[in-house]
Design an enzyme around this catalytic site. Structure first.
Site, PDB file in Angstrom:
ATOM      1  N   THR A   1       6.044   6.255   0.754  1.00 29.48           N
ATOM      2  CA  THR A   1       5.518   5.921   2.070  1.00 29.48           C
ATOM      3  C   THR A   1       4.855   4.566   1.942  1.00 29.48           C
ATOM      4  O   THR A   1       4.010   4.360   1.060  1.00 29.48           O
ATOM      5  CB  THR A   1       4.498   6.979   2.546  1.00 29.48           C
ATOM      6  OG1 THR A   1       5.134   8.253   2.575  1.00 29.48           O
ATOM      7  CG2 THR A   1       3.972   6.642   3.930  1.00 29.48           C
TER       8      THR A   1
ATOM      9  N   MET B   1       8.150  -1.788  -7.338  1.00 29.80           N
ATOM     10  CA  MET B   1       7.432  -2.100  -6.103  1.00 29.80           C
ATOM     11  C   MET B   1       6.828  -3.505  -6.158  1.00 29.80           C
ATOM     12  O   MET B   1       6.920  -4.256  -5.197  1.00 29.80           O
ATOM     13  CB  MET B   1       6.303  -1.091  -5.872  1.00 29.80           C
ATOM     14  CG  MET B   1       6.735   0.251  -5.421  1.00 29.80           C
ATOM     15  SD  MET B   1       5.248   1.276  -5.227  1.00 29.80           S
ATOM     16  CE  MET B   1       5.995   2.834  -4.892  1.00 29.80           C
TER      17      MET B   1
ATOM     18  N   MET C   1       0.818  -1.190   0.000  1.00 32.34           N
ATOM     19  CA  MET C   1       0.000   0.000   0.000  1.00 32.34           C
ATOM     20  C   MET C   1       0.860   1.252   0.000  1.00 32.34           C
ATOM     21  O   MET C   1       0.774   2.060   0.900  1.00 32.34           O
ATOM     22  CB  MET C   1      -0.956  -0.021   1.171  1.00 32.34           C
ATOM     23  CG  MET C   1      -0.290  -0.091   2.514  1.00 32.34           C
ATOM     24  SD  MET C   1      -1.440  -0.368   3.842  1.00 32.34           S
ATOM     25  CE  MET C   1      -1.843  -2.064   3.550  1.00 32.34           C
ATOM     26  N   PRO C   2       1.685   1.413  -0.994  1.00 32.80           N
ATOM     27  CA  PRO C   2       2.564   2.585  -1.012  1.00 32.80           C
ATOM     28  C   PRO C   2       1.897   3.824  -1.616  1.00 32.80           C
ATOM     29  O   PRO C   2       0.949   3.731  -2.381  1.00 32.80           O
ATOM     30  CB  PRO C   2       3.716   2.120  -1.891  1.00 32.80           C
ATOM     31  CG  PRO C   2       3.090   1.131  -2.803  1.00 32.80           C
ATOM     32  CD  PRO C   2       2.010   0.449  -2.017  1.00 32.80           C
ATOM     33  N   LEU C   3       2.457   4.960  -1.233  1.00 31.23           N
ATOM     34  CA  LEU C   3       2.163   6.228  -1.884  1.00 31.23           C
ATOM     35  C   LEU C   3       3.500   6.786  -2.333  1.00 31.23           C
ATOM     36  O   LEU C   3       4.393   6.998  -1.506  1.00 31.23           O
ATOM     37  CB  LEU C   3       1.486   7.205  -0.928  1.00 31.23           C
ATOM     38  CG  LEU C   3       1.356   8.645  -1.445  1.00 31.23           C
ATOM     39  CD1 LEU C   3       0.471   8.705  -2.688  1.00 31.23           C
ATOM     40  CD2 LEU C   3       0.832   9.555  -0.350  1.00 31.23           C
TER      41      LEU C   3
END
Length: 130
Positions: free
Chosen positions: A73, A28, A1-3
């Site tokens: 993040t 990712m 669940m990256p930003l």
């Protein structure tokens, strides 16, 4: 669940921006176990005077006005090996797909927990199970 937040020069074309965002997302999924379709990214273009970096270089790495700042993040807990593989793959893919020097791919990771995320509707989708 990256930003992923991507900061780069205003001169970068939409095509190159797309190649950069796809490179980050691909790295990712291949190195950090990020699920398919978990692609949230913010691209911000800047004038040259808004991208600040040491012109004399840092830690033996010289930078150019083509520098791309990437801040990801994501949930903490990935191994050092996974992080190294992610850094390497992002720099390699961006270089291969855009010609941007690997030295100009600057990355930082910010770790947090699953309950630090809301994907909408005012809910904590990954709330701890009681």
């Amino acid at each position: 669940m990256p930003l992923a937040r991507i900061d780069l020069s205003r001169r970068v074309t939409p095509d190159v921006v797309g190649r950069i965002t796809e490179s980050i997302y691909e790295a990712m999924t291949l190195t950090a176990n990020v699920p398919i379709h978990d692609k949230f990214q913010i691209v911000t273009r800047h004038d040259d005077d808004e991208l600040i970096y040491p012109s004399e270089g840092y830690l033996g790495i010289g930078y150019s006005p083509d520098i791309v700042f990437i801040q990801v993040t994501w949930v903490a807990g990935r191994s050092i090996e996974a992080k190294k593989a992610f850094y390497r793959m992002v720099a390699d893919l961006i270089h291969e797909r855009t010609g941007i020097r690997k030295e100009d791919v600057w990355i930082t990771l910010v770790g947090n927990t699953r309950e630090d995320w809301s994907f909408g509707a005012g809910e904590m989708q990954y709330a701890p199970v009681a």
